[in-house]
Design an enzyme around this catalytic site. Structure first.
Site: not given
Length: 266
Positions: A58, A97, A188
């Site tokens: 977001h 990574d 949510d």
């Protein structure tokens, strides 16, 4: 074949602040970072938080900003975690990574989705993650061979349950080996259940579902965390949860200016 996990590993690394705090049951506190600024990451990391979730779902965070923020946060002794946009392997690979100490993956609806996340976050033979980046060893304060040997047991793999489907499958999701933490996004979750955002955390249906998620996480030996909007709620939530994410950098700025302007203009 069984493998050591973040909860059972004997590996000790003082740079892994969030993992160490969870293992010590010292109730670590995180926050969200949504602004794409190396300096904002540094400033927030100096506040005393244990972990910072760099919000690529977001927030206004690009791949470059994610890399820069991860490095800035880890350099100050705080654990960088990255919240991804989805379960895609490339997104998980890029976050890890970059040197993230953990990933937070939203909208997990099934155990199969959770298993997919785990497979992409682990090196073989436990998973499918490829090796090629020198950066994770830097944020771990170690060398590449040591990182490769220890990453599978020290990366926090966190999934979010925030939908009706996720709630229905919560027991199976929590049972997935390699899932270390369940994170509850109450906004949510409420939207999925109610179709709107309640103004307070006191809707019985939402409370019951949160309790169901916590019970499932505990049953399967997973850590469980949630979003908390302020310090008072954080203190209350930490009586139940292993960790909380205390608000958001953007919201903190907005709230401070709003409050201080009201005082100045009163």
């Amino acid at each position: 074949m069984s493998y050591s996990s973040t909860m059972t590993t004997s590996i000790q690394n003082p740079r892994l602040r969030m993992l160490n705090a969870l293992r010590a049951n010292s109730k670590p506190i995180m926050t969200f970072l949504g602004l794409p600024s190396f300096r904002t990451a540094q400033v927030v990391a100096q506040t005393g938080v244990d972990g910072i979730i760099i919000d690529c779902e977001h927030g206004h965070i690009s791949d470059d900003a994610m890399h820069s923020s991860t490095a800035a946060i880890a350099a100050l002794g705080v654990s960088p975690l990255v919240r991804l946009r989805m379960t895609h392997s490339d997104l998980i690979k890029r976050a890890l990574d970059a040197g993230a100490h953990g990933i937070v993956v939203p909208q997990i609806h099934t155990a199969e989705e959770a298993r997919t996340v785990v497979s992409y976050s682990k090196f073989p033979p436990q998973g499918l993650r490829g090796q090629g980046s020198a950066f994770p060893a830097i944020t771990y304060g170690t060398d590449i061979p040591t990182y490769l040997k220890t990453a599978n047991e020290t990366i926090i793999t966190c999934v979010q349950i925030e939908s009706r489907a996720g709630i229905e499958n919560v027991d199976a999701i929590c049972a997935v080996p390699g899932v270390d933490m369940i994170f509850i996004g109450p906004n949510d979750l409420a939207l999925s259940l109610l179709g709107y955002l309640p103004t307070k955390d006191d809707v019985p249906e939402v409370i019951a579902v949160i309790e169901k998620i916590v019970l499932a996480a505990r049953k399967h030996g997973k850590w469980v965390g949630r979003l908390s909007n302020n310090g008072t709620l954080s203190k209350e939530h930490l009586k139940v949860f292993d960790t909380v994410a205390l608000s958001y950098d953007i919201r903190a700025m907005q709230n401070w200016y709003t409050a201080e302007l009201q005082v100045a203009r009163s």
